[in-house]
Design a protein around this motif. Structure first.
Motif, PDB file in Angstrom:
ATOM      1  N   LEU A  33       0.833  -1.207   0.000  1.00  0.00           N
ATOM      2  CA  LEU A  33       0.000   0.000   0.000  1.00  0.00           C
ATOM      3  C   LEU A  33       0.867   1.256   0.000  1.00  0.00           C
ATOM      4  N   ALA A 323      -4.063  -5.633  -2.179  1.00  0.00           N
ATOM      5  CA  ALA A 323      -3.438  -4.306  -2.058  1.00  0.00           C
ATOM      6  C   ALA A 323      -3.746  -3.410  -3.253  1.00  0.00           C
ATOM      7  N   ALA A 327      -5.952   0.080  -3.382  1.00  0.00           N
ATOM      8  CA  ALA A 327      -5.371   1.314  -3.906  1.00  0.00           C
ATOM      9  C   ALA A 327      -6.234   1.893  -5.024  1.00  0.00           C
TER      10      ALA A 327
END
Length: 500
Positions: A33, A323, A327
């Motif tokens: 991240l 992840a 995002a």
């Protein structure tokens, strides 16, 4: 809140993601991240890395994740390349040959590695220090979570002083282990795959050279006492012993009991006991990996017997899958429904590994002599040569079919560079040069366009019978195409129209 409160807990601060749990899955997720530029708060109830061995194996696909994090070269100095595992009966005859190549595989890394978890976690945490937008708070125990329309409030105790705090985040991911607090607060139940056995795990440090112990792991399928031997890094070795009905779990960890079990291999003159501990090897999969803004990963989402060495690997795959999706959602590139593909893709994938480990467990843990006699006769007649499965993802953010949803290989270019190092942590389109010249795509921070001039890239496309392949940031294939129009469609659907 008063002004002297830690800034991470100020009422006006909303982190993009709060991660509960700072073990391997949580630390890998935080790093991923951070690469994407998200603000992250990591909370863990412990004061430091647990300094005794736990997980001991990861595979080449995981090493590819660590390559993305930029720690693979540092890790290599701490690793031992694993030649695999053999399952043998009481007479030492091979029932299952799970040997792995010690050459580089399709991920451009070796198929299997042994490691020492405390050293590995130190590397992960040190890497995270380079990202100022990541806040790590140890000795901070989450005891309540409240979801709101635009975020999540976490109630936290700083156990170093007893102070009660509040933190705010857009999403919360529980990487907080088998007894996950986040999972309980989500109301998620577990699907029991019906394998729960107690084993004694013993870690030792050799005091002298014992090359006769060998580098292969051995599963001793002996009905008198099923056992396992694992060669660790350096002088570390591990034995595991299944508890039998006559065993007393409260006394079997005493040194005299442990050395009695180890006697066929090592004595106190050979090694020092580092840790004996009794574990129950579970096999469960959560039924609900997301509830609104709350998600779970790693042992919070599934647990497996250790007979394939895939426990930590599964958690790393979870967060690699999750992840980039978090995002994209947080940064406005995708709708929140993308997060629903996390469980739909990962759950059937990890279930295949767990079910295989359970099958191995039935072979290893058989103690009825008639059952064992039939097992040996059947398996010795046709010794199984086993290879690590590479299942496709379940339905989700890919086209499906023969290619899409499978993990991509990592070509090594003619100058020795691995493809991921050229691409970075983003989508990549590898395409025939003619398609690239006709393509109306602007490469940006979300997608790299790589013309297949290099022989390794040409050969890869030919092996897939494709003119172009779109690979996701987690290195799974989103789809393949044979013409410019189909490539444009893939980009539009999976990356977004902003780059067209």
């Amino acid at each position: 809140m008063s002004s002297n409160i830690d800034p991470a807990f100020q009422a006006h601060i909303q982190h993009d993601v709060a991660i509960v749990g700072f073990g391997p899955a949580g630390a890998v997720l935080a790093n991923l991240l951070a690469i994407k530029g998200l603000s992250v708060l990591v909370l863990d109830r412990e004061a430091d890395v647990y300094r005794l061995p736990r997980a001991i194996h990861f595979d080449g696909e995981c090493m590819r994740v660590f390559q993305t994090l930029g720690i693979s070269d540092e890790l290599m100095a701490q690793l031992f390349v694993s030649p695999g595992m053999k399952f043998v009966n009481a007479e030492g005859k091979v029932l299952i040959d799970y040997t792995r190549s010690v050459e580089l595989g399709g991920q451009a890394w070796h198929p299997g590695y042994r490691f020492h978890q405390p050293d590995f976690e130190d590397v992960l945490r040190k890497k995270l220090e380079q990202y100022p937008q990541v806040e790590v708070r140890l000795r901070h125990d989450v005891f309540a979570i409240t979801e709101h329309e635009d975020g999540v409030e976490l109630r936290v105790e700083d156990t170093s002083c007893g102070r009660l705090l509040k933190a705010h985040a857009r999403y919360v991911v529980g990487c907080d282990g088998a007894r996950s607090t986040v999972r309980r607060m989500m109301g998620t139940e577990l699907d029991d795959l019906n394998s729960h056995e107690r084993w004694l795990v013993v870690d030792v440090l050799l005091q002298r050279e014992r090359s006769d112990l060998g580098d292969h792991s051995i599963q001793y399928c002996d009905p008198r006492r099923p056992a396992t031997y694992v060669r660790g890094v350096g002088e570390r070795r591990r034995w595991e012993f299944m508890l039998m009905p006559v065993d007393d779990p409260t006394t079997i960890t005493r040194p005299e009991s442990v050395w009695s079990l180890l006697a066929p291999w090592v004595t106190p003159a050979d090694a020092v006991l580092e840790r004996p501990a009794v574990y129950t090897f579970h096999s469960v999969v959560a039924k609900g990996w997301r509830n609104g803004r709350l998600l779970i990963a790693g042992d919070a989402a599934h647990q497996t017997p250790p007979f394939m060495g895939q426990g930590m690997c599964a958690g790393v795959r979870d967060v690699y899958n999750l992840a980039w999706k978090l995002a994209d959602v947080v940064q406005g590139h995708a709708s929140e429904t993308l997060l629903d593909t996390y469980e739909s893709e990962r759950s059937p994938h990890v279930r295949e590994f767990i079910e295989t480990a359970v099958r191995f467990g039935k072979v290893i843990q058989a103690t009825d002599h008639e059952v064992v006699k039939k097992r040996d006769a059947s398996m010795l007649a046709n010794t199984e040569v086993f290879h690590t499965p590479q299942p496709a993802l379940g339905s989700g953010a890919h086209e499906g079919g023969r290619i899409a949803g499978t993990v991509s290989v990592q070509p090594v270019l003619k100058d020795g560079t691995r493809l991921d190092d050229v691409v970075g942590y983003r989508f990549v389109l590898v395409a025939n040069p003619d398609i690239c010249s006709d393509l109306n795509v602007t490469p940006d921070e979300r997608v790299a366009v790589i013309p297949a001039h290099d022989p390794s890239l040409k050969n890869w496309l030919e092996s897939l019978s494709a003119q172009a392949v779109l690979v996701r940031p987690d290195r799974y294939i989103a789809g393949a195409a044979s013409d410019v129009g189909k490539v444009q469609d893939l980009i539009q659907v999976f990356v977004g129209s902003a780059v067209l």
